[in-house]
Design an enzyme around this catalytic site. Structure first.
Site, PDB file in Angstrom:
ATOM      1  N   LYS A  14      40.433 -36.160  36.482  1.00 25.29           N
ATOM      2  CA  LYS A  14      40.526 -36.655  34.959  1.00 25.29           C
ATOM      3  C   LYS A  14      41.218 -35.304  34.535  1.00 25.29           C
ATOM      4  CE  LYS A  14      37.172 -33.328  33.724  1.00 25.29           C
ATOM      5  NZ  LYS A  14      37.562 -32.130  33.032  1.00 25.29           N
ATOM      6  N   ASP A 147      30.506 -34.717  33.958  1.00 22.77           N
ATOM      7  CA  ASP A 147      31.504 -35.565  34.131  1.00 22.77           C
ATOM      8  C   ASP A 147      31.578 -36.444  34.778  1.00 22.77           C
ATOM      9  OD1 ASP A 147      32.967 -33.380  32.439  1.00 22.77           O
ATOM     10  OD2 ASP A 147      33.858 -32.627  34.283  1.00 22.77           O
TER      11      ASP A 147
HETATM   12  O1  C5P Z   1      27.612 -30.405  34.422  1.00 24.77           O
HETATM   13  P1  C5P Z   1      28.009 -29.448  35.248  1.00 24.77           P
HETATM   14  O2  C5P Z   1      27.622 -29.201  36.297  1.00 24.77           O
HETATM   15  O3  C5P Z   1      29.497 -29.733  35.218  1.00 24.77           O
HETATM   16  O4  C5P Z   1      28.232 -28.062  34.153  1.00 24.77           O
HETATM   17  C1  C5P Z   1      28.414 -26.805  35.052  1.00 24.77           C
HETATM   18  C2  C5P Z   1      28.180 -25.721  33.882  1.00 24.77           C
HETATM   19  O5  C5P Z   1      28.754 -25.839  32.697  1.00 24.77           O
HETATM   20  C3  C5P Z   1      26.788 -26.015  33.521  1.00 24.77           C
HETATM   21  O6  C5P Z   1      25.705 -25.110  34.415  1.00 24.77           O
HETATM   22  C4  C5P Z   1      26.662 -25.236  32.324  1.00 24.77           C
HETATM   23  O7  C5P Z   1      26.827 -23.866  32.292  1.00 24.77           O
HETATM   24  C5  C5P Z   1      28.191 -25.608  31.553  1.00 24.77           C
HETATM   25  N1  C5P Z   1      28.293 -26.705  30.790  1.00 24.77           N
HETATM   26  C6  C5P Z   1      27.693 -26.551  29.490  1.00 24.77           C
HETATM   27  N2  C5P Z   1      27.722 -27.622  28.473  1.00 24.77           N
HETATM   28  C7  C5P Z   1      28.397 -28.890  29.095  1.00 24.77           C
HETATM   29  C8  C5P Z   1      28.634 -29.009  30.361  1.00 24.77           C
HETATM   30  C9  C5P Z   1      28.681 -27.831  31.072  1.00 24.77           C
HETATM   31  O8  C5P Z   1      27.463 -25.487  28.682  1.00 24.77           O
HETATM   32  N3  C5P Z   1      28.363 -30.020  28.265  1.00 24.77           N
END
Ligand code: C5P
Length: 293
Positions: A14, A147
């Site tokens: 993406k 995502d």
């Molecule tokens: O959800 P994902 O594993 O992709 O997120 C990785 C890190 O990015 C999370 O641990 C968090 O620290 C940060 N994050 C965030 N807010 C979001 C998505 C991700 O703070 N909406």
């Protein structure tokens, strides 16, 4: 119908053309409003039933190009985490051997890992004949990463809210061309969000959605925005330099996808994208792609 023994699926990258943060939540995540587009750049993943009641993962033989550490083969890999989440949810006894051909770079803001997780949920739902509904798959997806829901949705474009897991499809007219370039240094999503200074949200998503709907690339360029970009530049000097070089060389604004470190410019069409892509690679030496949605 004979049950499937093996299945090959594409796992698309993406690109974010809009990302605004609406503040940090008590659970540590940020409330986002982001527009994601599915691109043609894909990993390919093969899933084959095994009789060992376990999930195994390896890279395809031609994957020598994946830098060490960029695709762990242990349980930290989102492919194995997705398989494990399904096994737990359904009490599955079946196993699977998984072979990935990686093309999407890691730590790039292109959701390579999240896309592989989404593809794995869809593939194993078929291969293991679980018959889980879309709603349940989305619930499991949300436990794997912010995502994953967009990529499991199969939508061409969507505005995603909450952590990113609330996905609403949006219309797109015409094809959109990008030239994307990833500096050698990647970005850690957690680190970029961790360094983000809390500022009031300033940008509205409306103008980008409108430009997508009417198919006006020039208007898209005007309204593309990423609230993480300046923070990420502070974390990755190579990326900050790349954005400057791109802007100067191609006389147009350059943007960052997701939490980076992939940066991109819009191209006016297929031909211009090919020209810019060749030039960008030869000037920077970094991996460069012509992406489209
Ligand atoms: O959800 P994902 O594993 O992709 O997120 C990785 C890190 O990015 C999370 O641990 C968090 O620290 C940060 N994050 C965030 N807010 C979001 C998505 C991700 O703070 N909406």
């Amino acid at each position: 119908m004979t049950p499937l023994k093996s299945i090959v699926m594409r796992s698309p990258a993406k690109i974010n053309i809009f990302l605004e943060s609406h503040g940090k939540r008590p659970d540590g995540f940020h409330n986002l409003e982001t527009v994601m587009l599915r691109t043609q750049l894909c990993d390919t993943i093969q899933y084959s039933l095994n009789t060992q009641n376990c999930a195994t993962l390896r890279l395809a033989a031609d994957a020598a190009t994946v830098p060490p550490g960029h695709f762990p083969l242990d349980n930290s890999n989102l492919i194995l985490r997705a398989a494990s989440a399904l096994r737990q949810f359904c009490g599955v006894q079946a196993g699977v051997d998984i072979v990935a051909t990686k093309r999407i770079p890691a730590e790039a803001g292109l959701a390579g890992g999240s896309s592989n997780a989404a593809t794995t949920l869809l593939a194993l739902n078929k291969l293991w004949q679980l018959q889980l509904s879309t709603k349940v798959l989305h619930e499991i997806a949300a436990t794997l990463g912010s995502d994953v829901n967009f990529l499991i949705s199969g939508y061409r474009a969507a505005v995603c809210r909450g952590r990113g897991e609330q996905v609403q499809p949006v219309p797109v007219t015409g094809r959109i061309h990008f030239v994307a370039c990833r500096p050698f240094q990647g970005n850690s999503t957690a680190k970029v969000f961790g360094a983000l200074r809390e500022l009031p949200a300033i940008q509205r998503v409306h103008s980008v959605l409108n430009a997508l709907r009417i198919g006006r690339p020039q208007q898209l360029e005007t309204h593309t925005y990423n609230a993480l970009a300046s923070t990420a530049c502070g974390e990755n000097e190579q990326m900050a330099q790349l954005l400057k070089v791109m802007t100067t060389l191609y006389r147009r604004p350059a943007f960052m996808s997701g939490s980076g470190s992939t940066c991109f410019v819009y191209a006016r069409g297929h031909r211009e994208a090919s020209v810019i892509s060749r030039s960008m690679h030869s000037v920077t030496g970094f991996p460069t792609w012509h992406l489209w949605c």
